[in-house]
Scaffold this motif. Sequence first.
Motif, PDB file in Angstrom:
ATOM      1  N   THR A  39      52.235  88.808  79.202  1.00 46.66           N
ATOM      2  CA  THR A  39      52.063  90.209  78.785  1.00 46.66           C
ATOM      3  C   THR A  39      53.732  90.996  79.007  1.00 46.66           C
ATOM      4  OG1 THR A  39      49.811  90.300  79.612  1.00 46.66           O
ATOM      5  CG2 THR A  39      51.070  92.487  79.209  1.00 46.66           C
TER       6      THR A  39
ATOM      7  N   TRP B 158      54.887  83.084  70.436  1.00 45.02           N
ATOM      8  CA  TRP B 158      54.675  83.308  69.021  1.00 45.02           C
ATOM      9  C   TRP B 158      53.095  83.214  69.113  1.00 45.02           C
ATOM     10  CZ3 TRP B 158      55.789  85.523  64.487  1.00 45.02           C
ATOM     11  CH2 TRP B 158      55.083  85.245  63.355  1.00 45.02           C
ATOM     12  N   ARG B 159      52.540  82.243  69.659  1.00 45.75           N
ATOM     13  CA  ARG B 159      51.009  81.946  69.428  1.00 45.75           C
ATOM     14  C   ARG B 159      50.373  83.108  70.378  1.00 45.75           C
ATOM     15  NH1 ARG B 159      51.116  75.371  70.554  1.00 45.75           N
ATOM     16  NH2 ARG B 159      52.092  74.857  68.368  1.00 45.75           N
ATOM     17  N   MET B 160      51.160  83.319  71.532  1.00 43.54           N
ATOM     18  CA  MET B 160      50.485  84.381  72.207  1.00 43.54           C
ATOM     19  C   MET B 160      50.510  85.597  71.501  1.00 43.54           C
ATOM     20  SD  MET B 160      51.765  84.012  76.379  1.00 43.54           S
ATOM     21  CE  MET B 160      53.414  84.199  75.758  1.00 43.54           C
ATOM     22  N   SER B 161      51.310  85.959  70.534  1.00 41.93           N
ATOM     23  CA  SER B 161      51.243  87.296  70.056  1.00 41.93           C
ATOM     24  C   SER B 161      50.006  87.068  68.884  1.00 41.93           C
ATOM     25  CB  SER B 161      52.328  87.355  69.107  1.00 41.93           C
ATOM     26  OG  SER B 161      52.539  86.495  67.880  1.00 41.93           O
ATOM     27  N   GLY B 162      49.367  86.190  68.576  1.00 33.50           N
ATOM     28  CA  GLY B 162      48.289  86.155  67.810  1.00 33.50           C
ATOM     29  C   GLY B 162      48.640  86.098  66.092  1.00 33.50           C
ATOM     30  N   ASP B 163      50.057  85.817  65.927  1.00 33.50           N
ATOM     31  CA  ASP B 163      50.283  85.667  64.472  1.00 33.50           C
ATOM     32  C   ASP B 163      50.101  84.185  64.026  1.00 33.50           C
ATOM     33  OD1 ASP B 163      51.101  86.238  61.917  1.00 33.50           O
ATOM     34  OD2 ASP B 163      52.851  87.370  62.609  1.00 33.50           O
ATOM     35  N   ARG B 164      50.407  83.871  62.879  1.00 31.78           N
ATOM     36  CA  ARG B 164      50.092  82.734  62.206  1.00 31.78           C
ATOM     37  C   ARG B 164      51.158  81.615  62.144  1.00 31.78           C
ATOM     38  NH1 ARG B 164      48.085  82.029  55.828  1.00 31.78           N
ATOM     39  NH2 ARG B 164      47.170  79.660  56.006  1.00 31.78           N
TER      40      ARG B 164
END
Length: 355
Positions: free
Chosen positions: A29, A334-340
């Motif tokens: 976080t 980037w994956r933690m941010s939830g984007d593709r």
Amino acid sequence: MLIRTVQAADARPNCRSVDPHASDTRLNTRLLDAIGPQRPTEPLLARRVRFHQSWYRAAVLGIPQYGHTAGRVQRPMGSVLTDRDALAARNFTSPCARRLYERRRLEGWGVDPVRCTKYLTSSQALTLNLLGPLSEYPSWAARVLGRVMERPDVYEVVRLWVEFAPRRRSQYLDDMTRIDALIEMRTSRGAELLAVEIKYSDRFNSRQVHIDRRPYRDLAAYTGLWRSVNTALQTPQVNQLVRCHALATIMSNDLIGKVSTANLLVVHHTEDRPSRRVAEDYVGYLNDPAIAHVATLDAFVEALAGTAVEPRERLIAANLRVRYTAESESEAAWRMSGDRSLRVKHRDERHDSKR
């Protein structure tokens, strides 16, 4: 907690950066908070580039603060440096890049001082970071260009101009064309010019300049640059490349003392497939396709690394890799941010094309 040490190319004290792969929820976080605000509505490639540069600021440079976009409505953005960090030249990956920027600024209008110093996603900053070292290490520059262009006969880089345009435009193409970089090099064929166009997350200029007119047609007549003059001058998608290549060619007599068809090198982000298609289409319009070269940003940085001899050269290449091509380093965040993922996008595109 795992700590990684990264050495900056400008010999600042080592920065301590948090490993983005750590599993602690609070740490993740904090990392995303440090990466800062993004632009969720822009295209996927632009989002990925912006996120990586924001991660680079927070995790590699160790700068917790982010700045605001310029303009009437200023927005906080993770990929923008604060004024203080911009003044400290943190957007440049080496002292060479900073010096090239400062020299170019003294020459007059051409580089944007705000974007070059504050915007981590700036293509002008990328150009300065890639070519700044080559302007001060001519032997290294020759090795890099020889590898990227598959021209082992390149043995010296003599001069390098950034954001090149002639002072008296009316004497040449009579328009506002400007080349990202123009390089004079010595080869087995003598003096040659190389026009370099570098794309990061931006696309080729959508502004269509009217070029189906005399200066361009005269140039085509005495150089034989294009197979089909009508196609080259009337195809909107290649308008920018036509202008840049034409400008480099028309300048040859003044700069190297002979009329000579200039070489062209287009460098683009590895995942920027539209830009690659435009560049490859343009190569197909040339009478001599061997004078034009299309390279990914990864390939250019790997050429820098693969031809580096001195420790300082290796350090510069390593820093460029982390800054621009090692997006795998920021992939977990980037994956933690939830984007593709870009990889998922291209997999879906391949699947759709087979239907």
